[in-house]
Write an enzyme that holds these catalytic residues in place. Structure first.
Site, PDB file in Angstrom:
ATOM      1  N   ASN A  80      11.127  -1.757 -13.569  1.00  0.00           N
ATOM      2  CA  ASN A  80       9.865  -1.339 -14.197  1.00  0.00           C
ATOM      3  C   ASN A  80       8.897  -2.503 -14.357  1.00  0.00           C
ATOM      4  O   ASN A  80       9.021  -3.287 -15.299  1.00  0.00           O
ATOM      5  CB  ASN A  80      10.156  -0.678 -15.539  1.00  0.00           C
ATOM      6  CG  ASN A  80      10.710   0.722 -15.361  1.00  0.00           C
ATOM      7  OD1 ASN A  80      11.756   0.904 -14.733  1.00  0.00           O
ATOM      8  ND2 ASN A  80       9.999   1.703 -15.854  1.00  0.00           N
ATOM      9  N   PHE A  83       9.114  10.908 -24.380  1.00  0.00           N
ATOM     10  CA  PHE A  83       9.674  12.024 -23.612  1.00  0.00           C
ATOM     11  C   PHE A  83      11.183  12.147 -23.827  1.00  0.00           C
ATOM     12  O   PHE A  83      11.959  11.702 -22.995  1.00  0.00           O
ATOM     13  CB  PHE A  83       9.366  11.842 -22.130  1.00  0.00           C
ATOM     14  CG  PHE A  83       7.897  11.847 -21.792  1.00  0.00           C
ATOM     15  CD1 PHE A  83       7.042  12.785 -22.346  1.00  0.00           C
ATOM     16  CD2 PHE A  83       7.365  10.907 -20.907  1.00  0.00           C
ATOM     17  CE1 PHE A  83       5.686  12.794 -22.029  1.00  0.00           C
ATOM     18  CE2 PHE A  83       6.016  10.910 -20.581  1.00  0.00           C
ATOM     19  CZ  PHE A  83       5.177  11.857 -21.150  1.00  0.00           C
ATOM     20  N   ARG A 140      10.707  14.379 -19.785  1.00  0.00           N
ATOM     21  CA  ARG A 140       9.862  14.473 -18.584  1.00  0.00           C
ATOM     22  C   ARG A 140      10.801  14.741 -17.404  1.00  0.00           C
ATOM     23  O   ARG A 140      11.773  13.995 -17.220  1.00  0.00           O
ATOM     24  CB  ARG A 140       9.125  13.141 -18.404  1.00  0.00           C
ATOM     25  CG  ARG A 140       8.091  13.131 -17.310  1.00  0.00           C
ATOM     26  CD  ARG A 140       7.280  11.846 -17.334  1.00  0.00           C
ATOM     27  NE  ARG A 140       8.055  10.662 -16.963  1.00  0.00           N
ATOM     28  CZ  ARG A 140       7.532   9.439 -16.837  1.00  0.00           C
ATOM     29  NH1 ARG A 140       6.244   9.243 -17.077  1.00  0.00           N
ATOM     30  NH2 ARG A 140       8.280   8.427 -16.499  1.00  0.00           N
ATOM     31  N   ALA A 156       0.834  -1.210   0.000  1.00  0.00           N
ATOM     32  CA  ALA A 156       0.000   0.000   0.000  1.00  0.00           C
ATOM     33  C   ALA A 156       0.867   1.258   0.000  1.00  0.00           C
ATOM     34  O   ALA A 156       1.588   1.512   0.966  1.00  0.00           O
ATOM     35  CB  ALA A 156      -0.913  -0.009   1.225  1.00  0.00           C
ATOM     36  N   TYR A 209       9.044  10.578  -4.105  1.00  0.00           N
ATOM     37  CA  TYR A 209       8.667   9.160  -4.116  1.00  0.00           C
ATOM     38  C   TYR A 209       9.847   8.295  -3.674  1.00  0.00           C
ATOM     39  O   TYR A 209       9.744   7.484  -2.748  1.00  0.00           O
ATOM     40  CB  TYR A 209       8.192   8.758  -5.520  1.00  0.00           C
ATOM     41  CG  TYR A 209       8.007   7.273  -5.670  1.00  0.00           C
ATOM     42  CD1 TYR A 209       6.995   6.608  -4.999  1.00  0.00           C
ATOM     43  CD2 TYR A 209       8.869   6.521  -6.485  1.00  0.00           C
ATOM     44  CE1 TYR A 209       6.843   5.232  -5.121  1.00  0.00           C
ATOM     45  CE2 TYR A 209       8.720   5.160  -6.612  1.00  0.00           C
ATOM     46  CZ  TYR A 209       7.711   4.518  -5.930  1.00  0.00           C
ATOM     47  OH  TYR A 209       7.569   3.160  -6.049  1.00  0.00           O
ATOM     48  N   ASN A 211       1.513   8.966   3.395  1.00  0.00           N
ATOM     49  CA  ASN A 211       1.036   7.624   3.062  1.00  0.00           C
ATOM     50  C   ASN A 211       2.173   6.600   2.971  1.00  0.00           C
ATOM     51  O   ASN A 211       2.028   5.469   3.422  1.00  0.00           O
ATOM     52  CB  ASN A 211       0.261   7.675   1.745  1.00  0.00           C
ATOM     53  CG  ASN A 211      -0.545   6.419   1.519  1.00  0.00           C
ATOM     54  OD1 ASN A 211      -1.238   5.955   2.418  1.00  0.00           O
ATOM     55  ND2 ASN A 211      -0.430   5.848   0.342  1.00  0.00           N
TER      56      ASN A 211
HETATM   57  N1  UDP Z   1       7.752   7.356 -21.258  1.00  0.00           N
HETATM   58  C1  UDP Z   1       7.467   7.970 -22.463  1.00  0.00           C
HETATM   59  N2  UDP Z   1       6.165   8.266 -22.758  1.00  0.00           N
HETATM   60  C2  UDP Z   1       5.136   7.972 -21.898  1.00  0.00           C
HETATM   61  C3  UDP Z   1       5.435   7.332 -20.682  1.00  0.00           C
HETATM   62  C4  UDP Z   1       6.766   7.039 -20.383  1.00  0.00           C
HETATM   63  O1  UDP Z   1       8.359   8.262 -23.255  1.00  0.00           O
HETATM   64  O2  UDP Z   1       3.978   8.290 -22.219  1.00  0.00           O
HETATM   65  C5  UDP Z   1       9.142   7.020 -20.922  1.00  0.00           C
HETATM   66  C6  UDP Z   1       9.625   7.660 -19.649  1.00  0.00           C
HETATM   67  O3  UDP Z   1      10.177   8.927 -19.914  1.00  0.00           O
HETATM   68  C7  UDP Z   1      10.654   6.654 -19.160  1.00  0.00           C
HETATM   69  C8  UDP Z   1      10.135   5.314 -19.669  1.00  0.00           C
HETATM   70  O4  UDP Z   1       9.191   5.623 -20.700  1.00  0.00           O
HETATM   71  O5  UDP Z   1      11.881   6.905 -19.773  1.00  0.00           O
HETATM   72  C9  UDP Z   1       9.438   4.502 -18.595  1.00  0.00           C
HETATM   73  O6  UDP Z   1       8.497   5.340 -17.959  1.00  0.00           O
HETATM   74  P1  UDP Z   1       7.422   4.787 -16.950  1.00  0.00           P
HETATM   75  O7  UDP Z   1       6.564   5.953 -16.525  1.00  0.00           O
HETATM   76  O8  UDP Z   1       6.720   3.621 -17.557  1.00  0.00           O
HETATM   77  O9  UDP Z   1       8.253   4.230 -15.724  1.00  0.00           O
HETATM   78  P2  UDP Z   1       9.363   4.942 -14.768  1.00  0.00           P
HETATM   79  O10 UDP Z   1      10.689   4.523 -15.338  1.00  0.00           O
HETATM   80  O11 UDP Z   1       9.143   6.420 -14.799  1.00  0.00           O
HETATM   81  O12 UDP Z   1       9.094   4.342 -13.442  1.00  0.00           O
END
Ligand code: UDP
Length: 329
Positions: free
Chosen positions: A170, A208, A282, A74, A141, A92
């Site tokens: 992942n 991204f 991102r 959780a 996080y 949380n």
């Molecule tokens: N990513 C992307 N487009 C999206 C979502 C994710 O290019 O719509 C990329 C993100 O920048 C990262 C990778 O995919 O490099 C994995 O992202 P995700 O959010 O799945 O997992 P994270 O590694 O952030 O936990």
């Protein structure tokens, strides 16, 4: 056979683990407030509906269930949201976990499995990530997860708490039998978003950044099948219940895939190219996060069996195709 209480058992990795624990012969109960989980994901497993930070509620659940092991999923899990709403994450993920740990110490000290993350490493410069690297998280996080890891070390020293901290890379994929899958709202993860684009053709898939220092310029991640993660939990419960020492392990494959490689794998499954637009990076995304996986094998006898990209994509694809509205709740 043991009695296992799973917090967050109605969530994505939690529900797959609940199923795997049941398969392994354990008696399972779930504690979940269903704020992000799905009742349908636990089927007939008994659920105590409430929040893990509610001490009186947790005390009552522990008294009723008397678990041998507690598996603690959780938590909130969006890196981006944690940057804009850190209080929500600290309350949380860290404060509620402290309350849970204190409750456990008073309740015959069941063994404890913690859902940690590769985000505790921060932005490593190169190479595969080893468990003994310093924890240098770069977002709230990751900081809340690192804080709980330190908490566990202190509780082990002071109270003899037996724990495993499982650092997921992942998570992706879905139950191969098609019962369970990924249903986040909002969905931010790459694999389900690429599949959604392939199935619905909304023209909304974004990549991204293509200017990272990686072979094709997109970020590299270590994708691990949720069924493999679930299996690691079953093994970790077994290790701790048979007297094993606390352990901190990566759950990853040691093999990285770029964003474009994931899009290519989904395109192959779809039988046509999945279109995407390249946009800005991102914030907070490290270029490359790939596990050094050896310790999980030594400590848990675990190795990923379903985490090859085609199998991972295929199981996720079948789930999303059969459940266009997720669990539909
Ligand atoms: N990513 C992307 N487009 C999206 C979502 C994710 O290019 O719509 C990329 C993100 O920048 C990262 C990778 O995919 O490099 C994995 O992202 P995700 O959010 O799945 O997992 P994270 O590694 O952030 O936990």
């Amino acid at each position: 056979m043991a009695k296992v209480l799973v917090t967050g058992g109605a969530g994505y990795i939690g529900s797959h683990t609940v199923k795997a624990l049941g398969r392994a012969g354990h008696e399972v109960a779930v504690l979940d407030d269903l704020s992000e989980g799905h009742r349908a994901a636990i089927r007939s497993v008994p659920i105590h509906e409430g929040n893990v930070g509610d001490r009186a509620f947790v005390d009552a659940v522990l008294a009723a269930e008397r678990p041998d092991a507690v598996v603690h999923f959780a938590a909130h899990c969006y890196v981006g949201e944690s940057v804009t709403a850190p209080g929500k994450y600290w309350r949380n993920n860290a404060v509620a976990t402290l309350s849970l740990l204190e409750a456990l110490i008073g309740a015959n000290a069941p063994v404890f499995l913690f859902s940690s993350t590769c985000a505790v490493y921060g932005e490593p410069k190169r190479g595969l990530l080893r468990e003994d690297l310093p924890r240098l998280p770069v977002n709230p996080y990751g900081r809340t997860k690192a804080a709980v890891e330190w908490m566990l070390e202190d509780f082990h020293r002071a109270h003899g708490l037996r724990y495993a901290s499982l650092r997921y890379f992942n998570a992706a994929g879905a139950d191969p039998e098609g019962d369970l899958g990924e249903d986040h709202d909002p969905e931010t993860h790459l694999v389900p978003l690429v599949i959604r684009e392939a199935l619905r053709g909304e023209g909304s898939l974004r990549v991204f950044g293509t200017d990272y220092p990686t072979p094709d310029g997109t970020c590299v991640r270590d994708y691990v099948h949720v069924t493999d993660l679930a299996d690691a939990h079953v093994r970790a419960v077994g290790r701790l219940l048979s007297g094993g020492e606390p352990v901190r392990v990566n759950l990853g494959t040691g093999r990285g895939h770029s964003v474009l490689e994931v899009i290519r794998a989904v395109s192959e499954r779809a039988g046509r190219p999945v279109p995407y637009a390249v946009v800005e990076r991102r914030p907070g995304d490290p270029a490359r996060l790939v596990a050094r996986p050896g310790r999980a094998r030594t400590a848990l006898g675990w190795r990923p069996r379903h985490s090859g990209l085609p199998e991972l994509v295929d199981t996720a694809w079948r789930w999303h195709e059969a459940h266009p509205e997720g669990y539909g709740e």
